[in-house]
Design a protein around this motif. Structure first.
Motif, PDB file in Angstrom:
ATOM      1  N   ARG A  61      70.801  63.132  43.472  1.00  0.00           N
ATOM      2  CA  ARG A  61      70.329  63.175  45.405  1.00  0.00           C
ATOM      3  C   ARG A  61      69.223  61.963  45.160  1.00  0.00           C
ATOM      4  NH1 ARG A  61      71.209  69.120  46.504  1.00  0.00           N
ATOM      5  NH2 ARG A  61      73.154  69.621  45.817  1.00  0.00           N
ATOM      6  N   LEU A  62      68.529  61.586  44.263  1.00  0.00           N
ATOM      7  CA  LEU A  62      67.507  60.537  44.730  1.00  0.00           C
ATOM      8  C   LEU A  62      67.866  59.503  43.860  1.00  0.00           C
ATOM      9  CD1 LEU A  62      64.267  62.992  44.701  1.00  0.00           C
ATOM     10  CD2 LEU A  62      66.077  62.189  46.347  1.00  0.00           C
TER      11      LEU A  62
ATOM     12  N   SER B 188      66.629  63.812  40.100  1.00  0.00           N
ATOM     13  CA  SER B 188      68.555  64.139  40.984  1.00  0.00           C
ATOM     14  C   SER B 188      69.410  63.634  41.346  1.00  0.00           C
ATOM     15  CB  SER B 188      67.671  65.218  42.354  1.00  0.00           C
ATOM     16  OG  SER B 188      69.055  65.596  42.820  1.00  0.00           O
TER      17      SER B 188
ATOM     18  N   TYR C 159      62.919  58.168  40.154  1.00  0.00           N
ATOM     19  CA  TYR C 159      63.498  58.501  41.565  1.00  0.00           C
ATOM     20  C   TYR C 159      64.895  59.746  40.671  1.00  0.00           C
ATOM     21  CZ  TYR C 159      60.427  57.869  44.752  1.00  0.00           C
ATOM     22  OH  TYR C 159      59.140  57.904  45.646  1.00  0.00           O
TER      23      TYR C 159
END
Lengths: 204, 204
Positions: free
Chosen positions: A125-126, A123, A119
């Motif tokens: 963001r993950l 990104s 993950y």
């Protein structure tokens, strides 16, 4: 006498009473004086283990009924369990089905850290630690729960689909235990299988 | 007028007739003269897109009913679908549930390449391209199938558990289509949602 299950992340020892781990990347097998019986799935450690004087139980196991490239750790855990769905939660999560002593196939799912890294690489963001308190009866409403649910719910759904007795083992089994409510937790399953091989081959 | 869905791997364009892609890492938005309406989930491209003169549809969308950090692409696809389980198969696989226009949560699963890489990073022995011809009614009997099954079966089991109408979209949707036999395949779903936003905000 020591038993040792060598994986991609750690050496996992059992002395008949307690089990403990050493990091695969830094541990030197030569520092142990006792007789050690081992299995190994880590290709990077094959040479060092072959030169260690330890006894490779992989040489005393028949793969009949299994497939040629199955990890020796999976085979040994299956032999120990005999029946049920064996979920071994380590660097990878292996799931194998045994029915009355016969191997019925299996699959491999990334472990907790491997999935978290997958993950994070997708990104920034993950990039979250998983939330192991989520309720899988509700889909996620924030990013951390969306990846946590994405890791846990598919695995649980697939395991549940087989409607079999579930045996959880492996170093990270305790993290998944709350999601497999009817599962039996057997942290020493692999060593039971190794002892069975030693007995059957009269190695000790 | 062009519509563009910017992801972590590619710019995905739609000109009203055909759709096409450009690599996120190398494409320069300044080379397009037409008016472009876009959404973006790629943090690395935020600055270049803000300076491009393209119109960010993310600024014209209400997140009410969703959660603050949900990817704008997921929200727009949900708005376009209105009802059902939306499975968007890209770099990541996002799964979101809509019931009569209301968002009911979702989750994120690694995409094909992210999952393949996760296995390869675990062990050189698991470095395989996935087999998309496996039968998920039988557990695996070789290493390639064991990782292929491990990627596909848990996702399919979780999607099936929700017993909802399934809409498949995203650049890799065609790879998973054989495993979601009753799913509707809508490769342009995201652009329908973007057009809906443009119409509602009277941007064009």
């Amino acid at each position: 006498m020591l038993l040792c299950d060598v994986g991609n992340t750690s050496y996992h020892f059992f002395d008949g009473v307690r089990d403990y781990r050493a990091a695969a990347a830094s541990f030197d097998p030569a520092q142990i004086d006792e007789q050690v019986f081992y299995i190994n799935v880590n290709p990077k450690l094959e040479a060092i283990l072959a030169a260690s004087g330890w006894v490779d139980l992989g040489l005393h196991v028949s793969k009949q009924g299994y497939y040629e490239t199955i990890g020796i750790d999976r085979l040994v855990a299956c032999e120990a369990a005999g029946d049920g769905l064996i979920v071994d939660v380590g660097s990878a999560i292996t799931v194998d089905l045994m029915e009355q002593g016969c191997y019925k196939g299996g699959f491999i799912y990334p472990g907790i850290e491997a999935m978290r890294r997958a993950y994070a690489q997708l990104s920034s963001r993950l990039d979250y630690a998983f939330n192991f308190d989520i309720d899988l009866d509700k889909m996620a409403f924030n990013s951390q729960d969306a990846v946590s649910y994405g890791f846990l719910a598919p695995l649980c759904a697939e395991v549940a689909r087989h409607d079999a007795r579930v045996i959880l083992t492996g170093g990270d089994a305790h993290r998944l235990l709350p999601y497999f409510k009817t599962a039996q937790h057997d942290p020493l399953l692999i060593f039971k299988g190794m002892q069975k091989i030693i007995n059957e081959a009269a190695l000790c």
